[in-house]
Design an enzyme around this catalytic site. Sequence first.
Site, mmCIF file in Angstrom:
data_model
loop_
_atom_site.group_PDB
_atom_site.id
_atom_site.type_symbol
_atom_site.label_atom_id
_atom_site.label_comp_id
_atom_site.label_asym_id
_atom_site.label_seq_id
_atom_site.Cartn_x
_atom_site.Cartn_y
_atom_site.Cartn_z
ATOM 1 N N LYS A 107 31.087 31.009 46.451
ATOM 2 C CA LYS A 107 31.402 29.907 45.253
ATOM 3 C C LYS A 107 29.783 29.604 44.586
ATOM 4 O O LYS A 107 29.070 28.578 45.136
ATOM 5 C CB LYS A 107 32.098 28.537 45.934
ATOM 6 C CG LYS A 107 32.310 27.796 44.673
ATOM 7 C CD LYS A 107 33.152 26.745 45.138
ATOM 8 C CE LYS A 107 33.952 25.853 44.021
ATOM 9 N NZ LYS A 107 34.749 24.741 44.770
ATOM 10 N N GLU A 116 38.001 21.812 38.603
ATOM 11 C CA GLU A 116 37.835 23.138 39.112
ATOM 12 C C GLU A 116 39.363 23.784 39.234
ATOM 13 O O GLU A 116 39.537 25.032 38.959
ATOM 14 C CB GLU A 116 37.366 22.904 40.564
ATOM 15 C CG GLU A 116 36.230 22.544 40.964
ATOM 16 C CD GLU A 116 35.571 22.381 42.365
ATOM 17 O OE1 GLU A 116 34.930 23.236 42.546
ATOM 18 O OE2 GLU A 116 36.403 21.362 43.080
ATOM 19 N N TYR A 167 40.486 51.683 49.211
ATOM 20 C CA TYR A 167 39.490 50.273 48.758
ATOM 21 C C TYR A 167 40.079 49.718 47.446
ATOM 22 O O TYR A 167 39.902 48.721 47.010
ATOM 23 C CB TYR A 167 38.197 50.514 48.993
ATOM 24 C CG TYR A 167 37.611 51.760 48.317
ATOM 25 C CD1 TYR A 167 37.385 51.607 47.021
ATOM 26 C CD2 TYR A 167 37.313 52.914 49.125
ATOM 27 C CE1 TYR A 167 36.749 52.779 46.362
ATOM 28 C CE2 TYR A 167 36.637 53.739 48.281
ATOM 29 C CZ TYR A 167 36.239 53.842 47.089
ATOM 30 O OH TYR A 167 35.603 54.698 46.355
ATOM 31 N N GLU A 179 37.499 28.144 52.661
ATOM 32 C CA GLU A 179 37.894 28.291 53.980
ATOM 33 C C GLU A 179 39.382 28.762 53.918
ATOM 34 O O GLU A 179 39.672 29.743 54.587
ATOM 35 C CB GLU A 179 37.560 27.281 54.818
ATOM 36 C CG GLU A 179 36.265 26.691 55.239
ATOM 37 C CD GLU A 179 35.593 25.699 54.145
ATOM 38 O OE1 GLU A 179 34.803 24.855 54.488
ATOM 39 O OE2 GLU A 179 36.392 25.408 53.067
#
Length: 122
Positions: free
Chosen positions: A99, A21, A53, A73
């Site tokens: 994810k 990953e 934004y 997290e």
Amino acid sequence: MDKMHLARMQFYGNHGLFPEENKLGQRFYVDLTLSLDLSEAGRTDEIGTTVNYAELYERVKQIVEGRTFRLIEALAENIASDVLHQYTNVNDVTVRVIKPHPPFDIHFDGVTVEIVRKRESL
């Protein structure tokens, strides 16, 4: 309190526990909900009275694509902390990190972490 939503921002990052990953990377989606007073922006039509934004998108992109986290997290926490430190008019922020294709031999539509952080907790 008024809300601003940035939905399904898409980034490519190298987050996860597995070395593959971190090496190969994958797509991540980030949703933000900001609580802030938008009444002055509505009255004055001035960008300085709200959150830009486009600028916020670039800040989130730098966090997601510029660093590596083992846990989504931790990624969410870093985004929330940055928002609250950079934008003093934001009272609280909800960060959702998705994810969509975790590297497991199981079949589901991804993993989502959602956190809420408030200015008073800084």
